[in-house]
Every structure is written in C-alpha cells, then in structure tokens.
Design an enzyme around this catalytic site. Structure first.
Site, short mmCIF file in Angstrom:
data_model
loop_
_atom_site.label_atom_id
_atom_site.label_comp_id
_atom_site.label_asym_id
_atom_site.label_seq_id
_atom_site.Cartn_x
_atom_site.Cartn_y
_atom_site.Cartn_z
N SER A 111 -11.16 0.67 3.19
CA SER A 111 -10.28 0.52 4.35
C SER A 111 -9.61 1.85 4.69
O SER A 111 -8.89 2.40 3.86
CB SER A 111 -9.21 -0.54 4.07
OG SER A 111 -9.81 -1.79 3.83
N ARG B 82 0.82 -1.21 0.00
CA ARG B 82 0.00 0.00 0.00
C ARG B 82 0.85 1.26 0.00
O ARG B 82 0.53 2.25 0.64
CB ARG B 82 -0.94 0.02 1.21
CG ARG B 82 -1.90 -1.16 1.28
CD ARG B 82 -2.84 -1.23 0.08
NE ARG B 82 -3.73 -2.37 0.22
CZ ARG B 82 -3.44 -3.60 -0.20
NH1 ARG B 82 -2.28 -3.83 -0.81
NH2 ARG B 82 -4.29 -4.59 -0.03
N GLU C 38 -4.58 4.55 5.45
CA GLU C 38 -4.42 4.17 4.05
C GLU C 38 -5.00 5.25 3.16
O GLU C 38 -4.55 5.49 2.05
CB GLU C 38 -5.10 2.83 3.79
CG GLU C 38 -4.95 2.30 2.38
CD GLU C 38 -5.54 0.91 2.21
OE1 GLU C 38 -6.18 0.66 1.17
OE2 GLU C 38 -5.36 0.07 3.11
#
Length: 342
Positions: free
Chosen positions: A243, A168, A338
């Site tokens: 998320s 990520r 994130e």
C-alpha cells in the site's frame, strides 16, 4: 578485533521491493550492538546522511543516488524471555524477517500475529509505521523496544506507550527519527487462551471457502496469506511496496461534510471515534486503478498499490503526486504516503 566493512557504491535495487536503482555511497551491515558502537565513534559516519534499512519493503528511493550511508539491520535472534499459563514473552532481533517471526509463533502455538501474516520487511522496521492488517496492529502485542540513538550513542528502552503508536504511525516517523531499533519485546498468547480476530468479512469468506468450521491461529494465518496473495503483486515479479498511501482518517464533523458532498463515499467508524475512508476507493474513483503511464502503474487488483515495470524512483513519485492531486480535486481529500520516501 573486528572492524566495520564500509561497502562502497552499492546498487540498492536488491535491497528494496520497488526494485528501483539508487546507488548508495556506502552500506554498513549491523549485526549487533557492538557494530553500532563502532559506527558511532567513526568520524566518517557523523559527516554523512544515514538511513536505517530493514527489508526495504516500505521505502521508495526517489533519486538515482543516495549520498550517505545505509545501515542494514541484520540483528538476528528470537529468544524466549518468560512464559506463564496464558502467554509468552519474546525478545526478537530487529533484523529478523517479520514472516519468520510470524511462522515461529504459529509453529509454537502462539497467537497474536496471525493477522499480520505475509507482511514483508523486518521486525525492526515494524514499529516505525505500527504495521497492521485485518483488524490487528503491532501495538497490540509489543511491550517495549530497544533503540540506539545514532546522534548521541545512547541505548534506551522504550515502553509501548512511549512509542506513541497511532494508525500507521509512531514517534519514529515524527520527532524520533535518527534511531536504530535493535530489538522488540512482545507478548503473544498461548493458543488455548487466544481470542482470534476474524471480524473482516473477507477473512470469514476465505475460511468458509477453505472449509474451516473452527478457526485456529494457523488457519487464520493461511486465510490472510491467501487474501494478500490475491490482492498484492509479488515484488519478486513486479516491483512494489504494498500500500503506497494511508487510508484517510478524519473526525465526525469532517466525515459528515464529506458525505454531504459525496453521498456514495464509504466511511467506517474506528474504535477511537474517528472515521476511516479507504484510499483505494478514492483512487479508483479517480480512474487510476489499473492505469499505466510508461513504466509505472497502479495495480489492477488493488488501487493502493503502485507498481514498477522498470522505471526510476522519480517516475513513481511523479505518478504518486498526480494521484494525490486528482483525489484532492475530486473529493477534497489529501492523501499521504504510507511508504517512506528517501
């Protein structure tokens, strides 16, 4: 000769899946390289803060006003560059919706993106956080990408290695932020040579539930879509950005230390010899799953998802900070977002 249209006082609610109101001073739609070149020579542009926006599915506008210019990536096109018996190379515009690219590949018998089905956003935003799901990542298929440097006006092609992809993460979230990703070059496999990734038990369960004996790229994609719809709320119904936090990644020494303090903590080894702890488990362990405070909440089906019932971005950010504090206090682990904060 065409000119850029500088839209003024634009409500960004329709451009972010959190559905929060933030008023941008300007918004400019970028539909090709010529638009970027015109933008770069504009005196007005260089005096303003700027933000490149794709589908708005991974961003939280934390303030009521964005005093700058939003660059809306609307560069389209999926072009077949080359193919052989085993694979196909595609050039994809940065403004193409990610789901449209996945659909294109599946309809043309091309494997590699099926595990990334139903991820919202645009192709140009995908490399920034190296999108991934169910054992697959963008870095598995990307060959290179083209960027326009918003500071210098230079156009550069970057290889996959130069993008410094990690979990990520990428160079575009760190030292190379002021760029506009115009297109991606990806290599996907022809189906008869493609190795499907169905290692996740949840994917296997859905395939079995659907009566699939011999999986295909289409059946795997459909299984992923079922899983995502079950776990994540539809942003058209309730605002969210998927998320909100990254899973926590640590080395062997720290993982052993955490297990000693919390024997029940789930830890999963990664191929690079690091270890991953699910952030959802940590958040749920602190009692946040399904909790609502005013017009902000944590989704009842997935503790990683913050949901907006009608609040401002600042309220969502405040809840996120409280969650981080609780996880730190209970487990000694600091979660990081994130989602990009603007």
């Amino acid at each position: 000769m065409s000119y850029l249209c500088w839209e003024e006082s634009v409500d960004l609610r329709q451009y972010n899946t959190f559905n929060v109101c933030s008023i941008a001073r300007y918004l400019v739609r970028i539909r090709g390289m010529e638009d970027l070149k015109k933008l770069h020579v504009s005196p007005r542009f260089h005096g303003l803060r700027n933000l490149v926006l794709g589908g708005g599915s991974n961003i939280l506008f934390a303030t009521q006003d964005f005093d700058g210019v939003i660059l809306k990536n609307e560069i389209g096109g999926i072009e077949l560059l080359s193919q052989d018996d085993h694979s196909t190379v595609l050039r994809v515009g940065g403004g193409v919706e990610w789901t449209s690219l996945v659909k294109y590949c599946i309809e043309n018998g091309l494997g590699g993106l099926e595990n990334l089905s139903l991820i919202p956003g645009t192709v140009g935003a995908a490399p920034i956080q190296n999108i991934g799901a169910y054992g697959a990542e963008l870095s598995d298929v990307i060959l290179s990408l083209e960027i326009f440097n918003l500071s210098t006006g230079e156009v550069t092609t970057m290889s996959r290695d130069e993008c410094l992809f990690e979990y990520r993460d990428s160079i575009f979230k760190r030292e190379l932020k002021n760029v506009f990703i115009t297109c991606l070059i990806i290599r996907v496999n022809k189906e008869r040579f493609h190795c499907l990734n169905t290692e996740y038990s949840s994917v296997q369960d859905i395939l079995q539930e659907q009566g699939v004996i011999t999986p295909t790229i289409r059946s795997v994609s459909e299984a992923i879509c079922i899983l995502r719809r079950r776990k994540l709320p539809d942003p058209k119904i309730v605002g969210n950005a998927g998320s909100f936090f990254k899973n926590f990644v640590c080395d062997d020494f720290l993982s052993q230390s955490l297990v000693k303090r919390n024997p029940q903590i789930p830890i999963f080894p990664k191929p690079d010899r690091s270890f991953m702890i699910p952030a959802a488990w940590l958040i749920e362990g602190c009692g946040w799953k399904g909790k609502r405070v005013g017009e902000v909440g944590v989704f009842s089906n997935h503790a990683l998802v913050l949901v907006n019932y009608g609040s401002r971005g600042g309220e969502i950010m405040s809840m996120a900070k409280l969650i981080v504090q609780d996880v730190q206090a209970q487990y000694g682990i600091e979660l990081t977002p994130e989602v990009n904060i603007a």
